[in-house]
Scaffold this active site. Structure first.
Site, mmCIF file in Angstrom:
data_model
loop_
_atom_site.group_PDB
_atom_site.id
_atom_site.type_symbol
_atom_site.label_atom_id
_atom_site.label_comp_id
_atom_site.label_asym_id
_atom_site.label_seq_id
_atom_site.Cartn_x
_atom_site.Cartn_y
_atom_site.Cartn_z
ATOM 1 N N CYS A 35 5.864 -7.605 7.678
ATOM 2 C CA CYS A 35 6.853 -7.041 8.606
ATOM 3 C C CYS A 35 7.243 -8.115 9.604
ATOM 4 C CB CYS A 35 6.243 -5.847 9.336
ATOM 5 S SG CYS A 35 7.414 -5.003 10.419
ATOM 6 N N GLY A 55 5.766 -2.376 6.645
ATOM 7 C CA GLY A 55 7.150 -2.812 6.803
ATOM 8 C C GLY A 55 7.965 -1.941 7.736
ATOM 9 N N HIS A 69 5.291 4.612 21.490
ATOM 10 C CA HIS A 69 4.027 4.001 21.922
ATOM 11 C C HIS A 69 3.903 3.617 23.393
ATOM 12 C CE1 HIS A 69 3.668 4.113 17.690
ATOM 13 N NE2 HIS A 69 3.897 2.868 17.402
ATOM 14 N N CYS A 88 2.812 8.475 1.792
ATOM 15 C CA CYS A 88 3.218 7.469 2.772
ATOM 16 C C CYS A 88 3.522 6.181 2.005
ATOM 17 C CB CYS A 88 2.064 7.273 3.755
ATOM 18 S SG CYS A 88 2.347 5.957 4.929
ATOM 19 N N CYS A 109 4.318 -6.173 15.888
ATOM 20 C CA CYS A 109 3.637 -5.386 16.926
ATOM 21 C C CYS A 109 2.193 -5.872 17.073
ATOM 22 C CB CYS A 109 3.658 -3.905 16.569
ATOM 23 S SG CYS A 109 5.328 -3.292 16.332
ATOM 24 N N CYS A 125 -0.750 -3.997 15.206
ATOM 25 C CA CYS A 125 -0.566 -3.621 13.802
ATOM 26 C C CYS A 125 -1.069 -4.705 12.856
ATOM 27 C CB CYS A 125 0.909 -3.345 13.538
ATOM 28 S SG CYS A 125 1.265 -3.014 11.806
ATOM 29 N N GLU A 169 0.816 -1.213 0.000
ATOM 30 C CA GLU A 169 0.000 0.000 0.000
ATOM 31 C C GLU A 169 0.847 1.260 0.000
ATOM 32 O OE1 GLU A 169 -3.198 -1.821 3.167
ATOM 33 O OE2 GLU A 169 -2.231 0.090 3.553
ATOM 34 N N CYS A 212 -1.722 1.581 8.293
ATOM 35 C CA CYS A 212 -1.020 0.696 7.376
ATOM 36 C C CYS A 212 -1.557 -0.734 7.412
ATOM 37 C CB CYS A 212 0.468 0.719 7.647
ATOM 38 S SG CYS A 212 0.911 0.085 9.264
HETATM 39 N N1 SAH Z 1 7.451 -0.037 10.870
HETATM 40 C C1 SAH Z 1 7.606 1.340 11.037
HETATM 41 C C2 SAH Z 1 6.909 2.159 9.971
HETATM 42 C C3 SAH Z 1 5.549 1.686 9.540
HETATM 43 S S1 SAH Z 1 4.250 1.730 10.717
HETATM 44 C C4 SAH Z 1 7.141 1.791 12.408
HETATM 45 O O1 SAH Z 1 6.548 0.990 13.117
HETATM 46 O O2 SAH Z 1 7.433 2.922 12.764
HETATM 47 C C5 SAH Z 1 3.795 3.435 10.725
HETATM 48 C C6 SAH Z 1 2.998 3.847 11.956
HETATM 49 O O3 SAH Z 1 1.663 3.313 11.917
HETATM 50 C C7 SAH Z 1 3.631 3.369 13.245
HETATM 51 O O4 SAH Z 1 3.838 4.436 14.127
HETATM 52 C C8 SAH Z 1 2.594 2.385 13.740
HETATM 53 O O5 SAH Z 1 2.629 2.301 15.116
HETATM 54 C C9 SAH Z 1 1.292 2.962 13.220
HETATM 55 N N2 SAH Z 1 0.177 2.006 13.271
HETATM 56 C C10 SAH Z 1 0.205 0.669 13.150
HETATM 57 N N3 SAH Z 1 -1.036 0.148 13.323
HETATM 58 C C11 SAH Z 1 -1.865 1.174 13.573
HETATM 59 C C12 SAH Z 1 -3.266 1.295 13.837
HETATM 60 N N4 SAH Z 1 -4.075 0.234 13.880
HETATM 61 N N5 SAH Z 1 -3.780 2.533 14.051
HETATM 62 C C13 SAH Z 1 -2.977 3.625 13.993
HETATM 63 N N6 SAH Z 1 -1.668 3.583 13.739
HETATM 64 C C14 SAH Z 1 -1.107 2.373 13.537
HETATM 65 FE FE1 SF4 Z 2 5.324 -2.761 14.040
HETATM 66 FE FE2 SF4 Z 2 5.687 -0.917 12.104
HETATM 67 FE FE3 SF4 Z 2 6.058 -3.539 11.608
HETATM 68 FE FE4 SF4 Z 2 3.599 -2.656 12.033
HETATM 69 S S1 SF4 Z 2 4.919 -2.102 10.336
HETATM 70 S S2 SF4 Z 2 4.542 -4.535 12.896
HETATM 71 S S3 SF4 Z 2 3.980 -1.038 13.532
HETATM 72 S S4 SF4 Z 2 7.232 -2.272 13.005
#
Ligand code: SAH
Ligand code: SF4
Length: 354
Positions: free
Chosen positions: A120, A170, A227, A113, A124, A127, A87, A344
Site C-alpha cells: 500500500c 491495499g 481513526h 475480506c 499508515c 499498519c 491475503e 491485514c
Molecule cells: N486501505 C483501506 C482498507 C484496508 S485496511 C483502509 O485503510 O481503510 C482495513 C482496516 O484495517 C483499516 O480500517 C485499518 O485501519 C485496519 N488496520 C490496519 N492495521 C491494523 C491493526 N494492526 N489492527 C487493527 N486494525 C488494523
Molecule cells: Fe493505511 Fe489501509 Fe494502506 Fe494499511 S492498507 S497503510 S491502513 S491505507
C-alpha cells in the site's frame, strides 16, 4: 502470458468470444460449476474449448497457506503469477434466529475480506501492510478470484448470502478502476450475484477518489478509516491526511450517494493512550453531526516491533457508551480470528519472515 478470464465483465467476454451467448455459458462454468479447465465446459464446441484453454487461465491465484482460527474464521494467503502474495479472510458469523414455533435455527453468515493491492502507498504508521511499501495493483480478476477460491475451498453455494469488504491489503480507491470492475463482476446475476449493497469499500480517505466513486454510482457501501478526530494526530497516524484532511473527507462523505436504508461506516482504530479518550469521542460526535453514520470501534491488533498497544476493553466500552448516549450508532468489532492475526498484512508478514 495467458489472460485471466475473471478480469472480464460478461459484456467484455461477449465482445471477445463469438457467438456472444458463450459469455453467459462461460460465466456459469466459472462461477457456478467452478470448473478449472475450459476443456470441461461441455456445452461449448471442442475446438473453441481448446482455443480458450490456450488463451486464458481460470486460476490466477494459488493458495499457499491457510490458517483456521478457533472461531472458525479462515485466513488465506494467495500467490499470483509473479510470486507476489495477498491475503483474504473468510469471517464466519453465526446468526441465531428464533422462529415462531420456538425453534432455534443457526445460520451461517459469511463475510469475505479481500485485498486490492500488494502492499500500500498510504503508509499508515500502525499498519503492517504499509511496512513493505507498495508493490503493485491487483487486476479485477485477481480480486474476484480471492472470493471464488474461498467459495471453492468451503463449498459455499452460489446462492448463499455473502458480504464482501474491501478491507484486506491495499487502498481500494488507489486502484479504483480494477475495484469498480470487480464490484460489477461480483454482482453479475450469471456470476456470483453478490449485490453491490452487500459490498463495502473501505478507504483511508482519498477525498477526490471518494467523489469519483460516488459519480460511478455503483450502489456500494462506503467505509471511512477515520481513526483520529483532529488533523494533527491523524497526520501522525496517516500521512495521507496532509493531502486530504478530515474536513475534506467529511465533505466528500456528505456528497456521496448512500443507499436510503444504509449508513456510512466510520472505522475508528482504537490505540491505547493515543485516541481512546472521551474528549476524542466528544469530537467524533460533533464531526459526524448531520451524517447518516455508524461507527465501528476496532481494537488495535499488535504485532512484533510496534509501540502501539491494544486498548483496554473498559475504555472501549466507555467510548462506545458515550457515542450511544449521543445517539450515534456504534459497535465494537469483534476480534474475529485474533489467534490467526487477522488484521491485514499479518499473515503475509509471517510468511515473508520464514
Ligand atoms: N486501505 C483501506 C482498507 C484496508 S485496511 C483502509 O485503510 O481503510 C482495513 C482496516 O484495517 C483499516 O480500517 C485499518 O485501519 C485496519 N488496520 C490496519 N492495521 C491494523 C491493526 N494492526 N489492527 C487493527 N486494525 C488494523
Ligand atoms: Fe493505511 Fe489501509 Fe494502506 Fe494499511 S492498507 S497503510 S491502513 S491505507
Amino acid at each position: 502470458m495467458k489472460k485471466i478470464v475473471q478480469d472480464y465483465t460478461k459484456d467484455e467476454l461477449a465482445d471477445m468470444i463469438k457467438p456472444s451467448f458463450r459469455a453467459k455459458q462461460i460465466y456459469n462454468w466459472v462461477y457456478h460449476k467452478r470448473v478449472e479447465s475450459f476443456l470441461d465446459m461441455e456445452n461449448i464446441p471442442k475446438s473453441l474449448r481448446s482455443e480458450l484453454e490456450e488463451e486464458f487461465t481460470l486460476i490466477p491465484l494459488k493458495m499457499v497457506s491457510k490458517q483456521v482460527s478457533s472461531d472458525g474464521s479462515i485466513k488465506y494467503l494467495f500467490q499470483m503469477y509473479d510470486m507476489h502474495t495477498v491475503e483474504a479472510v473468510l469471517l464466519l458469523m453465526r446468526d441465531t434466529q428464533y422462529h415462531e414455533d420456538g425453534a432455534i435455527k443457526h445460520h451461517k453468515r459469511y463475510t469475505v475480506c479481500i485485498s486490492s493491492q500488494v502492499g500500500c502507498k498510504v503508509g499508515c504508521s500502525f499498519c503492517l501492510t504499509a511496512k513493505g511499501g507498495f508493490i503493485r495493483d491487483l487486476s479485477a480478476g485477481e480480486i474476484v478470484s480471492q472470493v471464488l477460491e474461498i467459495y471453492k475451498d468451503n463449498n459455499i453455494p452460489s446462492n448463499h448470502r455473502v458480504n464482501l469488504v474491501y478491507m484486506g491489503m491495499g487502498e481500494p480507491l488507489d486502484n479504483l478502476e480494477s475495484v469498480a470492475k470487480a464490484v460489477k463482476i461480483f454482482s453479475d446475476l450469471d456470476g456470483m450475484s453478490i449485490s453491490p449493497n452487500r459490498q463495502t469499500i473501505s478507504t483511508s480517505g482519498l477525498s477526490s477518489k471518494i467523489k469519483k466513486l460516488g459519480e460511478l454510482d455503483l450502489g456500494i457501501n462506503l467505509a471511512i478509516s477515520l481513526h483520529a478526530v483532529d488533523d494533527e494526530l491523524r497526520e501522525q497516524l496517516m500521512p495521507i491526511n496532509k493531502a486530504y484532511n478530515i474536513a475534506s473527507i467529511i465533505d466528500a462523505v456528505k456528497n456521496f450517494p448512500v443507499n436510503q436504508r444504509k449508513k456510512v461506516l466510520f472505522e475508528y482504530l482504537v490505540i491505547k493512550d493515543v485516541n481512546d479518550d472521551i474528549s476524542s469521542a466528544k469530537k467524533l460526535v460533533k464531526l459526524l453531526n448531520g451524517i447518516k453514520a455508524k461507527v465501528n470501534l476496532i481494537y488495535f491488533n499488535p504485532y512484533p516491533r510496534t509501540n502501539f498497544k491494544r486498548p483496554d476493553p473498559k475504555d472501549m466500552r466507555k467510548f462506545q457508551e458515550y457515542l450511544l448516549s449521543k445517539g450515534v450508532l456504534c459497535t465494537i468489532r469483534e476480534s474475529k480470528g485474533l489467534d490467526i492475526s487477522a488484521a491485514c498484512g499479518q499473515l503475509r508478514e509471517q510468511n515473508l519472515e520464514e
